[in-house]
Scaffold this active site. Sequence first.
Site, short mmCIF file in Angstrom:
data_model
loop_
_atom_site.label_atom_id
_atom_site.label_comp_id
_atom_site.label_asym_id
_atom_site.label_seq_id
_atom_site.Cartn_x
_atom_site.Cartn_y
_atom_site.Cartn_z
N SER A 453 0.85 -1.19 0.00
CA SER A 453 0.00 0.00 0.00
C SER A 453 0.89 1.24 0.00
CB SER A 453 -0.89 0.01 1.24
OG SER A 453 -1.71 -1.14 1.29
N CYS A 647 -7.24 -1.53 7.13
CA CYS A 647 -6.07 -2.03 6.42
C CYS A 647 -5.21 -2.85 7.37
CB CYS A 647 -5.24 -0.89 5.85
SG CYS A 647 -3.81 -1.46 4.88
N ASP A 692 -8.40 -2.97 2.72
CA ASP A 692 -7.16 -3.27 2.01
C ASP A 692 -6.41 -4.21 2.94
OD1 ASP A 692 -4.82 -3.36 0.61
OD2 ASP A 692 -4.34 -1.23 0.76
N TRP A 694 -4.71 -8.33 3.94
CA TRP A 694 -3.94 -9.47 3.45
C TRP A 694 -3.91 -10.53 4.53
CZ3 TRP A 694 -1.95 -4.57 4.36
CH2 TRP A 694 -1.18 -4.42 5.51
#
Length: 695
Positions: A453, A647, A692, A694
């Site tokens: 990012s 995020c 966002d 992971w």
Amino acid sequence: MAQLDTLDLVVLVALLIGTAAYFTKGTYWGIPKDPYAASFAHANGAKAGKTRNILEKMEESGKNAVVFYGSQTGTAEDYASRLAKEGSSRFGLKTMVADLEDYDYDNLDSFPEDKLAMFVLATYGEGEPTDNAVDFFEFITGDDVSFSGGGAAEDQPLANLKFVAFGLGNNTYEHYQALVRKVNAALVKLGAQRISAAGEGDDGAGTMEEDFLAWKEPMWTELAAKMNLEEREAVYEPTFGVTEREDLSADTDEVYLGEPNKSHLEGKSKGPYNSHNPYIAPIVESREVFTVKDRNCLHMEIDVSASNLTYQTGDHVAVWPTNAGKEVDRFLKVLGLSDRRHMVISVKGLDSTVRVPFPTPTTYDAAIRYHMEICGPVSRQFVAALAAFAPDEASKDEMARLGEDKDYFKEKVSNQYLNIAQVLERVSEAKWTKVPFSIMIESIQKLQPRYYSISSSSLVQKSKISITAVVEEIRVPGSKPNVVKGVTTNYLLALKQKQHGEAEPDPHGLTYAITGPRNKYDGCHVPVHVRHSNFKLPSDPSKPIIMVGPGSGVAPFRGFIQERAAQAKAGETVGKTLLFYGCRKPSEDFLYRDEWETYKQALGDSFELFTAFSRETDRKVYVQHRLSEQAALVDELLQKKGNFYVCGDASNMAREVSIVLGQIISNQRGFSAEKGEEVVKSMRSSNQYQEDVWS
């Protein structure tokens, strides 16, 4: 002197032309075409001069099965290749692998009934198709889908299409396996014949490989029965021919030493820069942002002013890594290639539908260092395939056992996070010289760019991209070696050390070819491209925003707040801006601590920072706890149509935050718990809630 007649002149001219042609071959004509000469120019669609008609391609190449893939990171492509190879070796299918973006789909209604289509589809982000599957997905699921034969959906235009499908996803995401499920439903709706139930591999649970293996066996059984296929003993059949080139040396200009395409080879790199063609960007600043010795977090500034690269706040930057020298050496040694590491090789597809995954001629060292994911996870199927090339019977038996017994494989390989070279050296101290290099190219995934990012605002610094990256390592109890190191973050750490004056950077005992092929990255450069994201600030800066980003998850929010501070300084009205940030201890890993104070001065009361420190006291405090404490303020801003952003880690933090937000909404508004969850889902659908994340 006798005069030449017309016939004599014709013969003489022909001889002269032939002689000239012979001596200029390879200089002015007959020059071998480099398939990577302009690979970046064809980032979308089939290569120039190639057909986009899949039926025509299958017919001209004699194929009766096609495996389509939709892949973002290369994993789905890898599974597609494995399916194609297994279909060929076990069942005699004439298979080909096809990138979905290379073909048109309006003629699928003419797909022959004696042929097969397989789909391997990854779900990306929040239920989105991967970049190369967007056109196919929109076509096949569209309300007004139409085919070349003219049939509408109710006419069952795909009645002849036999297919199977496997999806790749992560159960920590809201729209788990959305792509394969929607495509599967659309194909069936259009009349296609599903041969076997769609498979689903779960990366979130860490079971992707076993899910794939468990799905494919019954799938092959059903497929064989329905298409009258006969299974045969699987024998390795190379997809690529690898030829050692005694006529070339690593110093020869035409030999690729890690360059991604011909323009880079010739030192004439030009845009557009994208996932096929990186920009070699100078690192203009690098620094450590942790204050402890045993952990690292890097802040880097990448200069893209001399390129055509642009970004928007919230986008991602892709870093193209190289493998650590230690692992390259290990790989070469275990295969008995150490003495031939700089031997030039040419790699050629033995089938017209196969694409070599890197430019050639190259060297063993360059292929392994720059193009092969040699530190990636190992599959049982790959280990089983290598048993045939073991140096002795004991090693062969051990490889066969690892390939067959999933619990034993998990204990010895998966739980130890071993890469393929480590597996081989543990099974046998002898060199694995019988292993064809072709099987390594076919079975090891292509080394992929890693995405980060962007932690800067394009409004504030449009030609410089900021990266915030924690240097990764996984400590494995009881394992030797017991530390698995991140491929890209340690590469970046080496670059940072180099920039700060270390002559021979060796982060965590690793060394890298940081000057790149032919020293083209010298002076601290790194190959990058930009991937655009939907993770964006509201277009109206007066709209309130709530951001949750612990650890390096704060990266895009640094860009968001940087942008809002600049807007406030320019006299614009900026809405309430909340940041929930968490780390271990404020004295160790509080990222950008001083910067938040600077932004506070620009934004005034509109900016509030809420911190959660998990190891400062005996009580572990996380961002979701701070979110709960600010329930009234959070709900007030949401009811003012404020955007909510998360995020970071998908498997734990993001899931907990989503649950807590549902509880806040239900408690503050007097809703039931179920209603609170529905509101959160509605926020996701309307893009008011953005992630966002992971795993």
